[in-house]
Design an enzyme around this catalytic site. Structure first.
Site, short mmCIF file in Angstrom:
data_model
loop_
_atom_site.label_atom_id
_atom_site.label_comp_id
_atom_site.label_asym_id
_atom_site.label_seq_id
_atom_site.Cartn_x
_atom_site.Cartn_y
_atom_site.Cartn_z
N ASP A 59 0.85 -1.19 0.00
CA ASP A 59 0.00 0.00 0.00
C ASP A 59 0.89 1.25 0.00
OD1 ASP A 59 -3.21 0.52 0.95
OD2 ASP A 59 -1.80 2.21 1.14
N ILE A 60 0.49 2.24 -0.76
CA ILE A 60 1.29 3.47 -0.89
C ILE A 60 1.26 4.31 0.39
CG2 ILE A 60 -0.44 5.09 -1.80
CD1 ILE A 60 1.58 5.75 -4.05
N ASN A 114 -13.09 -3.05 2.46
CA ASN A 114 -14.07 -1.99 2.63
C ASN A 114 -15.10 -2.04 1.50
OD1 ASN A 114 -12.89 -0.80 4.96
ND2 ASN A 114 -11.32 0.15 3.67
N GLY A 173 -15.18 3.68 4.02
CA GLY A 173 -13.94 4.33 3.64
C GLY A 173 -13.36 3.82 2.33
N GLN A 174 -14.12 3.02 1.57
CA GLN A 174 -13.59 2.55 0.28
C GLN A 174 -13.31 3.73 -0.63
OE1 GLN A 174 -16.08 -0.22 -1.97
NE2 GLN A 174 -14.42 -0.66 -3.41
N HIS A 202 -10.25 -5.19 -3.15
CA HIS A 202 -8.92 -5.51 -2.66
C HIS A 202 -9.02 -5.90 -1.20
CE1 HIS A 202 -9.75 -1.20 -2.48
NE2 HIS A 202 -9.13 -1.20 -1.31
N LEU A 203 -8.19 -6.85 -0.84
CA LEU A 203 -8.09 -7.28 0.55
C LEU A 203 -6.87 -6.60 1.14
CD1 LEU A 203 -9.76 -9.33 2.17
CD2 LEU A 203 -8.25 -11.13 1.30
N HIS A 204 -7.09 -5.83 2.20
CA HIS A 204 -5.97 -5.24 2.93
C HIS A 204 -5.41 -6.30 3.87
CE1 HIS A 204 -7.02 -0.84 2.26
NE2 HIS A 204 -8.20 -1.38 2.03
P1 5GP Z 1 -9.75 1.50 0.24
O1 5GP Z 1 -9.81 2.82 0.98
O2 5GP Z 1 -10.44 1.58 -1.10
O3 5GP Z 1 -10.21 0.31 1.06
O4 5GP Z 1 -8.22 1.22 -0.01
C1 5GP Z 1 -7.51 1.81 -1.04
C2 5GP Z 1 -6.05 1.70 -0.67
O5 5GP Z 1 -5.28 1.93 -1.84
C3 5GP Z 1 -5.61 2.73 0.38
O6 5GP Z 1 -5.07 2.07 1.50
C4 5GP Z 1 -4.57 3.57 -0.38
O7 5GP Z 1 -3.50 3.97 0.45
C5 5GP Z 1 -4.13 2.64 -1.49
N1 5GP Z 1 -3.68 3.32 -2.68
C6 5GP Z 1 -4.28 4.40 -3.29
N2 5GP Z 1 -3.60 4.74 -4.40
C7 5GP Z 1 -2.55 3.87 -4.50
C8 5GP Z 1 -1.49 3.74 -5.44
O8 5GP Z 1 -1.37 4.48 -6.42
N3 5GP Z 1 -0.59 2.74 -5.22
C9 5GP Z 1 -0.69 1.89 -4.14
N4 5GP Z 1 0.25 0.94 -4.01
N5 5GP Z 1 -1.70 2.00 -3.23
C10 5GP Z 1 -2.61 2.97 -3.41
#
Ligand code: 5GP
Ligand code: ZN
Length: 113
Positions: A29-30, A86, A92-93, A99-101
């Site tokens: 994750d970034i 999410n 918070g999606q 995607h699975l964190h």
């Molecule tokens: P969500 O909030 O949809 O459950 O998770 C999205 C995740 O994607 C967040 O944890 C966010 O930090 C990560 N993310 C967003 N943009 C990028 C990116 O460009 N590269 C990577 N590796 N992760 C990203």
């Protein structure tokens, strides 16, 4: 409109990839929320968990197996880790490609924020 995670799957956007097979990819994750924060992403575009169809059930199972591989590789399998998916706004999606964190490396709290 384009999809960020489709772009990563297609290597149009860089990511620190830890695992890849025909069906899924896992990358760092970034903006990590814990010492270990990896995203396990199916190559097939599915917008939210509400869009998972019966034909996807084995694919979804694979995501969990990849999360287990990552947790073992990262050395947190025995200590414990958290898997999160999410769905939609209040969760918070922010990226609408499921995607699975995989979160680990620190003590997690419950209830989550
Ligand atoms: P969500 O909030 O949809 O459950 O998770 C999205 C995740 O994607 C967040 O944890 C966010 O930090 C990560 N993310 C967003 N943009 C990028 C990116 O460009 N590269 C990577 N590796 N992760 C990203
Ligand atoms: Zn996508």
């Amino acid at each position: 409109m384009g999809c960020l995670f489709c772009d990563i799957v297609e290597k149009k956007k860089p990511a620190k990839i830890l695992y890849e097979d025909n069906d899924a990819i896992a990358f760092e994750d970034i903006n990590p929320q814990s010492p270990i924060h990896v995203l396990v992403v199916p190559k097939k575009h599915i917008s939210t968990s509400l869009d998972i169809k019966e034909e996807d059930y084995s694919l979804i199972g694979k995501l969990f197996n990849i999360a287990n591989i990552i947790a073992k590789q990262k050395g947190v399998a025995e200590r414990g880790f958290r898997l999160v998916m999410n769905c939609n706004r209040e969760s918070g999606q922010t990226v609408f490609h499921i995607h699975l964190h995989v979160l680990g490396g620190r003590l997690m709290h419950w209830p989550p924020g």
